[in-house]
Write an enzyme that holds these catalytic residues in place. Structure first.
Site, PDB file in Angstrom:
ATOM      1  N   PRO A  27     -22.082  29.454 -14.984  1.00  0.00           N
ATOM      2  CA  PRO A  27     -23.232  30.349 -15.583  1.00  0.00           C
ATOM      3  C   PRO A  27     -23.151  31.744 -14.608  1.00  0.00           C
ATOM      4  O   PRO A  27     -24.200  32.374 -15.150  1.00  0.00           O
ATOM      5  CB  PRO A  27     -24.492  29.387 -14.939  1.00  0.00           C
ATOM      6  CG  PRO A  27     -23.719  28.372 -13.810  1.00  0.00           C
ATOM      7  CD  PRO A  27     -22.055  28.337 -14.078  1.00  0.00           C
ATOM      8  N   ASP A  79     -15.617  38.607 -20.333  1.00  0.00           N
ATOM      9  CA  ASP A  79     -16.961  38.684 -21.057  1.00  0.00           C
ATOM     10  C   ASP A  79     -18.106  39.510 -19.964  1.00  0.00           C
ATOM     11  O   ASP A  79     -17.745  39.801 -18.977  1.00  0.00           O
ATOM     12  CB  ASP A  79     -17.517  37.236 -21.275  1.00  0.00           C
ATOM     13  CG  ASP A  79     -17.111  36.842 -22.542  1.00  0.00           C
ATOM     14  OD1 ASP A  79     -16.414  37.457 -23.330  1.00  0.00           O
ATOM     15  OD2 ASP A  79     -17.217  35.461 -22.849  1.00  0.00           O
ATOM     16  N   ALA A 110       0.823  -1.101   0.149  1.00  0.00           N
ATOM     17  CA  ALA A 110      -0.002  -0.003  -0.019  1.00  0.00           C
ATOM     18  C   ALA A 110       1.010   1.238  -0.063  1.00  0.00           C
ATOM     19  O   ALA A 110       0.652   2.196  -0.791  1.00  0.00           O
ATOM     20  CB  ALA A 110      -0.852  -0.007   1.377  1.00  0.00           C
ATOM     21  N   ASP A 125     -18.535  27.541 -20.148  1.00  0.00           N
ATOM     22  CA  ASP A 125     -17.332  26.759 -20.543  1.00  0.00           C
ATOM     23  C   ASP A 125     -16.896  27.439 -21.950  1.00  0.00           C
ATOM     24  O   ASP A 125     -17.434  27.887 -22.769  1.00  0.00           O
ATOM     25  CB  ASP A 125     -17.638  25.540 -21.003  1.00  0.00           C
ATOM     26  CG  ASP A 125     -16.466  24.373 -21.223  1.00  0.00           C
ATOM     27  OD1 ASP A 125     -15.734  24.165 -20.493  1.00  0.00           O
ATOM     28  OD2 ASP A 125     -16.246  24.449 -22.609  1.00  0.00           O
ATOM     29  N   LYS A 155     -20.174  40.896 -24.976  1.00  0.00           N
ATOM     30  CA  LYS A 155     -21.088  41.265 -25.899  1.00  0.00           C
ATOM     31  C   LYS A 155     -22.523  40.975 -25.345  1.00  0.00           C
ATOM     32  O   LYS A 155     -22.683  40.417 -24.577  1.00  0.00           O
ATOM     33  CB  LYS A 155     -21.127  40.167 -26.897  1.00  0.00           C
ATOM     34  CG  LYS A 155     -19.654  40.239 -27.783  1.00  0.00           C
ATOM     35  CD  LYS A 155     -19.261  39.197 -28.787  1.00  0.00           C
ATOM     36  CE  LYS A 155     -18.330  39.207 -29.719  1.00  0.00           C
ATOM     37  NZ  LYS A 155     -17.053  39.002 -28.831  1.00  0.00           N
TER      38      LYS A 155
END
Length: 417
Positions: A171, A194, A21, A249, A216
């Site tokens: 969003p 943006d 491990a 995205d 925009k």
């Protein structure tokens, strides 16, 4: 006294003795650093065998020998036997090779730091006296949380090669900006933003970060795309780190591909930090799952600028969910074309304005009345339009979902990731 040193192990031979491990855990970290790992153990674990079967490591299934360390840049002694680990550490010392002794850090010549990565920075914590891995990990975790919360200015202090990072901000709700997105913002000398997305978080940037607004709206494009491309390239060629901050995205109707192409054509290094697309997140937050077993097994995401294109009409006729971005003005034509193609007049339609924000509003209608209902309600961009059975009022209530669902096999494959 312990001196912290960063080792570049990419492409270099590292020998891990012990494939249990602990050894496998250390190996995974070394593979992240692109090391060429050789695992030595007479009885390797199933995980070690799987790693070897994929070609990730070379596996030697026998007891370790001194010759196994030849050519190694680093050795990790991680068996369950302290005597074997001590022997490996002694061989390494004699060969002048750094060695991490997992069972007795004091006898090894190196220690692996509890490390966290943040872009091109790594934060490491080690104990300088008696090894205390859990303590080091706890301190590391606290530091990582501090940096991940966006509390640290990560900008370069020395001049370097400029670059562009395309960041999807989600969003609109700042909580939906990814950790990677927050860290990218903290490296920025310039942010080209943006109008939509989690723009409020930009107020937290240092005052000397230049913020260029190129946002925009459907009827107002003050900065053409070619000019945006020029701004990105110009700042990057001047040696600055530029974050192109985009709603949703970058690659979902965000013109991210065009911006990447412009950067590459100019010889500018460009990276992508994906964002949570509004096409799926906004309906989900409004109680609309875009797929549901027995109701909708496929989904089409399209731009309203395409209007009533054949793909949209065919998807609706086939029972798929259709998610439309930037479709407020084209909705009447899309509804008319769907009805003319024989789509049921009572197909639910939902418009979600300013999704994920405190100003979110959901307006619902049937396909045959949607154009008039949305107009009367004054639905305005930014809005996501969802057409399909999953958009029904109260769809996630048991009785509504049961009414809309088609019979499915109890063990039918569920492919949701």
């Amino acid at each position: 006294m312990t001196t912290l040193v960063g080792l570049d192990l990419a492409g270099r031979r590292v020998v891990v003795v012990g494939a249990g491990a602990v050894g496998v855990r250390r190996t995974r970290r070394l593979l992240e650093d692109a090391a060429r790992v050789v695992l030595v153990d007479p009885e390797p674990s199933a995980d070690a065998r799987r790693m070897a079967s994929h070609g990730d490591v070379a596996l030697v299934e026998r007891a370790v020998r001194a010759a196994d360390l030849d050519g190694a840049w680093l050795v990790v002694a991680a068996t369950s036997d302290p005597a074997t680990n001590a022997q490996v550490a002694a061989w390494s010392e004699g060969a002048g090779t750094w060695c991490v002794n997992a069972s007795d850090g004091a006898s090894g010549s190196a220690r692996m730091a509890a490390a966290g990565r943040h872009g091109d920075l790594a934060i490491g914590v080690v104990s300088t006296e008696e090894p205390d891995p859990r303590r080091a990990a706890a301190v590391r975790d606290a530091l990582v949380r501090h940096v991940s919360a966006g509390e640290v200015d990560l900008r370069r202090r020395r001049p370097g090669q400029g670059r562009v990072v395309l960041v999807g901000s989600g969003p609109g709700d700042p909580d939906l900006l990814t950790t990677g997105g927050r860290e990218a913002l903290r490296t920025a000398d310039v942010v080209v933003t943006d109008r939509l997305g989690a723009t409020g978080i930009l107020d937290q940037l240092p005052d000397d970060v230049e913020v260029v607004d190129v946002g925009k709206s459907p009827t107002n494009h003050p900065v053409p795309q070619a000019e945006i491309n020029r701004i990105l390239v110009e700042h990057a060629l001047a040696g600055r780190t530029v974050v192109r901050y985009k709603g949703g995205d970058p690659y979902v109707f965000g013109r991210g591909g065009e911006e990447v192409h412009a950067c590459r054509a100019a010889g500018v290094m460009v990276e992508i930090v994906p964002g949570i697309t509004s096409a799926f997140a906004v309906p989900a937050l409004a109680g609309i799952p875009v797929t549901q077993r027995g109701v909708a097994t496929s989904v089409l995401v399209t731009s309203g600028h395409a209007g009533a294109d054949p793909a949209t009409v065919e998807a609706l006729a086939a029972g798929a969910t259709v998610v439309l971005l930037m479709a407020v003005s084209s909705l009447p034509d899309i509804c008319a074309a769907a009805l003319a193609a024989g789509v049921d007049a009572d197909l639910p339609v939902a418009a979600i304005e300013r999704g994920s924000t405190a100003h979110e509003r959901v307006t619902r209608a049937r396909l045959d009345t949607a154009a008039d209902v949305m107009a009367d309600a004054g639905v305005r961009p930014p809005a996501i339009v969802v057409m399909g059975r999953v958009a029904a009022e109260g769809f996630l209530d048991d009785e509504v979902c049961a009414t809309l669902a088609r019979p499915v096999s109890p063990d039918a494959a569920d492919t949701d990731d």
